[in-house]
Design a protein around this motif. Sequence first.
Motif, PDB file in Angstrom:
ATOM      1  N   ARG A 199      -3.456   4.614 -13.610  1.00  0.00           N
ATOM      2  CA  ARG A 199      -3.179   5.452 -12.592  1.00  0.00           C
ATOM      3  C   ARG A 199      -4.305   5.886 -11.644  1.00  0.00           C
ATOM      4  NH1 ARG A 199       0.756   9.464 -13.863  1.00  0.00           N
ATOM      5  NH2 ARG A 199       1.637   9.210 -15.898  1.00  0.00           N
ATOM      6  N   ALA A 200      -5.540   5.735 -11.868  1.00  0.00           N
ATOM      7  CA  ALA A 200      -6.494   5.856 -10.719  1.00  0.00           C
ATOM      8  C   ALA A 200      -6.505   4.542  -9.721  1.00  0.00           C
ATOM      9  CB  ALA A 200      -7.990   6.084 -11.531  1.00  0.00           C
ATOM     10  N   SER A 201      -6.182   3.312 -10.202  1.00  0.00           N
ATOM     11  CA  SER A 201      -5.999   2.170  -9.379  1.00  0.00           C
ATOM     12  C   SER A 201      -4.931   2.350  -8.288  1.00  0.00           C
ATOM     13  CB  SER A 201      -6.006   1.105 -10.419  1.00  0.00           C
ATOM     14  OG  SER A 201      -4.697   1.020 -10.905  1.00  0.00           O
ATOM     15  N   ILE A 202      -4.090   3.225  -8.434  1.00  0.00           N
ATOM     16  CA  ILE A 202      -3.102   3.313  -7.503  1.00  0.00           C
ATOM     17  C   ILE A 202      -3.106   4.762  -6.761  1.00  0.00           C
ATOM     18  CG2 ILE A 202      -1.191   1.615  -8.959  1.00  0.00           C
ATOM     19  CD1 ILE A 202      -0.106   4.424  -9.631  1.00  0.00           C
ATOM     20  N   VAL A 250       7.441   3.743 -14.537  1.00  0.00           N
ATOM     21  CA  VAL A 250       6.856   3.653 -13.255  1.00  0.00           C
ATOM     22  C   VAL A 250       6.581   4.882 -12.687  1.00  0.00           C
ATOM     23  CG1 VAL A 250       7.727   1.220 -12.570  1.00  0.00           C
ATOM     24  CG2 VAL A 250       9.103   3.379 -12.528  1.00  0.00           C
ATOM     25  N   VAL A 251       5.477   4.861 -11.977  1.00  0.00           N
ATOM     26  CA  VAL A 251       5.103   6.100 -11.238  1.00  0.00           C
ATOM     27  C   VAL A 251       4.806   5.843  -9.575  1.00  0.00           C
ATOM     28  CG1 VAL A 251       3.807   6.927 -13.312  1.00  0.00           C
ATOM     29  CG2 VAL A 251       2.501   5.812 -11.477  1.00  0.00           C
ATOM     30  N   ALA A 252       4.968   6.913  -8.925  1.00  0.00           N
ATOM     31  CA  ALA A 252       4.904   6.892  -7.604  1.00  0.00           C
ATOM     32  C   ALA A 252       3.451   6.490  -7.164  1.00  0.00           C
ATOM     33  CB  ALA A 252       5.446   8.282  -6.809  1.00  0.00           C
ATOM     34  N   ARG A 253       3.468   5.825  -6.113  1.00  0.00           N
ATOM     35  CA  ARG A 253       2.175   5.402  -5.450  1.00  0.00           C
ATOM     36  C   ARG A 253       1.494   6.478  -4.720  1.00  0.00           C
ATOM     37  NH1 ARG A 253      -0.059   0.207  -4.757  1.00  0.00           N
ATOM     38  NH2 ARG A 253       2.236  -0.865  -4.785  1.00  0.00           N
TER      39      ARG A 253
END
Lengths: 505, 351
Positions: B339-342, A130-133
């Motif tokens: 990643r781009a979408s968030i 999971v990564v930070a938004r």
Amino acid sequence: MSELGVVLSAIVVIGIVGLGVVAAVEAVTAALGGRAMVGALRRRRAMHDESVLASPLTPPIALIVARPGPDAVDRIRALFSLRYPELEVLVVDTRGSGTAKRLGEAFDLVSVPIVVPKLVPVGVTVSTSVVARDSSRLLVVEVEGDADIADLLNVGANLVRSRLVCALHADLVLSDDALLRLARPFMDDPRHTVASVAAARPLSGSTVHHGRVVATAWPPTWLTRMSEVDHLRSVVLEATLPSPRALLRTGGLLLMRRDHVLELGGFRSGWGSPDADLFRRVVHARLLDSPHSTSVAISTPICWRVGPETASELAALSRAEGLATAQLIDRDAIQGHRRLLPRLGVAVRTRAFLVPLLQLVAGLAAVIGLAIGQVSLALVILLAVVAVLLPATLSLATLAVEELTFSREGRFVDLGAMVVAALVEPIGVRQTVAWWRLQGILSARGEADTPVAEAAPPAPAPAPKAAPAEPAAPPVEAADRQEAPAPARPIRRRRSASRRRRTGR
Amino acid sequence: MTVAIWTLAVTVAVAAGLILTLLVARAVVRRRERVRAEVTARLRPAIVRLLADDDDVAIPNLTRTEAPVFEALASEFLIKVRGEGHDRLAAMFVESGAVAAAERRCRQFGAGGRAAAATFLGTVGDHDGAPAVRPLLRDRALEVRIAAARALGRIGRPDDVPALLVSLEGDRPVPFATVADSLTLLGPEAIPHLRTALRGPNLMVRAAAAEVLGLLGAVDSTEDLLAHIHPVEDDEVRIRCARALGRIGTPRAVEPLARLVSPSEGDAVRAVAVRALGRVGAAGVVDRLSLALDDEVHQVAGNVAEALVDCGAPGLAVLRQRATEPGRGAAYAREALARASIGAPDAGAPT
């Protein structure tokens, strides 16, 4: 004088000479260490490092936090408040630890199918990522199976992309500018610097809130005071030259280049201190490859850790330290220095065994000899000086260095109690700690190639009740797409194999 | 017996001396902190009023203990403020003789004092202070050389570009990043000197010149930079030239950069070249990057995916297409899209 008297006197004389040599070596080392620490503080005041914060050339740093423990949220928040422009934080834990859930709630994490390269071999697979938004550059992964610290750190080494890597102990408390200080040698000499290392200072009694020190104080109990005296002495003795002992004895910070970590196959399992082992290997390999390579000891106080608060904790820590020391020496000898120093492991064990043995045997001989009138009072006085007074004086000197470089709040009476602890610690306490360390060293006998338990595994974190925002997506394993792990550099002999420097950062 | 008693006495005396030192050190530290707090509380409002264009402000006479505290306090403000406020505060230091004193301290014995003096002169930013600082670029102490290079950058005289570049050479070099940061502070006026330096014989000087030209966005130097990504040049310079071309963003660089993505090039060169292509983002870049998404090297493939995101809608379209196709690049495409979408940035900076 009877034959018994001659024997007792001889034992006392041997004790005086042996302990005197040890005290003299420690006094010289401590003087150099104290000078380095005070000088470093002066230089730190003379220079402003603000420009580094704004520089686009400041190398990015990746912090790998394995098993952050139940207060992971506070610790990670504290990391993001550090003053460093390019910071990447990777938290690695085993599945079911609840770390991803806890951090997910606090940092608004969302699952992402990441590519997991196997640049160094790992025996576990990533189950959750999971990564930070927001833009906090936080990545949290959980792995399947029973992974030890080295496995987790290797997963992190594979995933991070920054040029510099630091495997961070979860219980370390960092100063605001810790990473600036630690990275400075890599900015000053990027071609030759292979590692920078900082010993952790003791912090018993101080108030830590959300991973930051909010009030400094001297330790509150006699046990913690004496433990802290021993810890401070180690810090000063290790301040002169960068050494894995700083990591073993104090549990400090180590910053290395990621390509060097990958080149040597990453962290090795079965080690009480995987980062000390890696530091040793990288420094050796790079020095043999290039005699201009340097590793740097950071003398200014940048990290702290709370010391043991009970006798059982102190015993466990001392045994773990002894075990890790023995492992380091044994593996080091196996890796190519056996011909040069065939009995290095034996020598270290002998030294660790000899000092408390000399104190005990010579002390008994002096007491018995004095009681029956067979040992002169002069010898007994000299023995008392080298066995008790000189070590106590050294401890007082380290306290003075601590006061000059990191002045703590509190009353004069607290400082007075530390002085008393420094005077009393050589009588019994030091011998007891030495005995515990010796137990750890002896427990590693014949187990050089056998994985052992980690030194001090943090307690498993309780699972939180709330669920993360989104279900985790399975990560993409990329073993078939990655290049093979780089083999360890073959060790070649060169004439100049030890160039390290102390620094004032 | 006499020897034993003397040894005991000396050791006890040393221990007692250390205890005394400890107590005195504590008292001295406490007193210094108290003085610092008092002086700061007294003078901070005056400095703030001075910065706010209040002509009636008068700095009181300071004792020898108070003067260094005031100097440090004012320096903190000088670093943070720009414009007229900075100039007024700096002028006050010049008039008070603090700058002249710092110039003298540049020649004192202690390295800490020389570094502090150079730092102070840089903070004040008075052009007349540069001659005193410049010799310190060859000082025997590294921290002094670093302080001097930073100071020259803050002072901001373009004449100092050659001295800063030369400080990269020799057996007492100034760190590369420090010199590059200082040259960047000098601004566009340094560009002619840097273009000349790019043709020089020293590798590190050429590398620094290339890096700074990119940081300054020197469009006019595109041809100079393109000339140095040729394979005969050292990889250190080629990488920095490629990065600089990416920062400048001129479409003229697309074709030469695309050639650097060739498998015959080193991994580091290719990884930087694809990120540079992403930054340029001109027509034709997306197709070239798409071909490199299947690269065998993790860092290159990852950078290609990030570069495609940098290219905007055309790059994202390619990523969507590749994410559904078989092949090595699909995983990288899916990660980059996720990643781009968030809105999260890609972990780590390009290396």
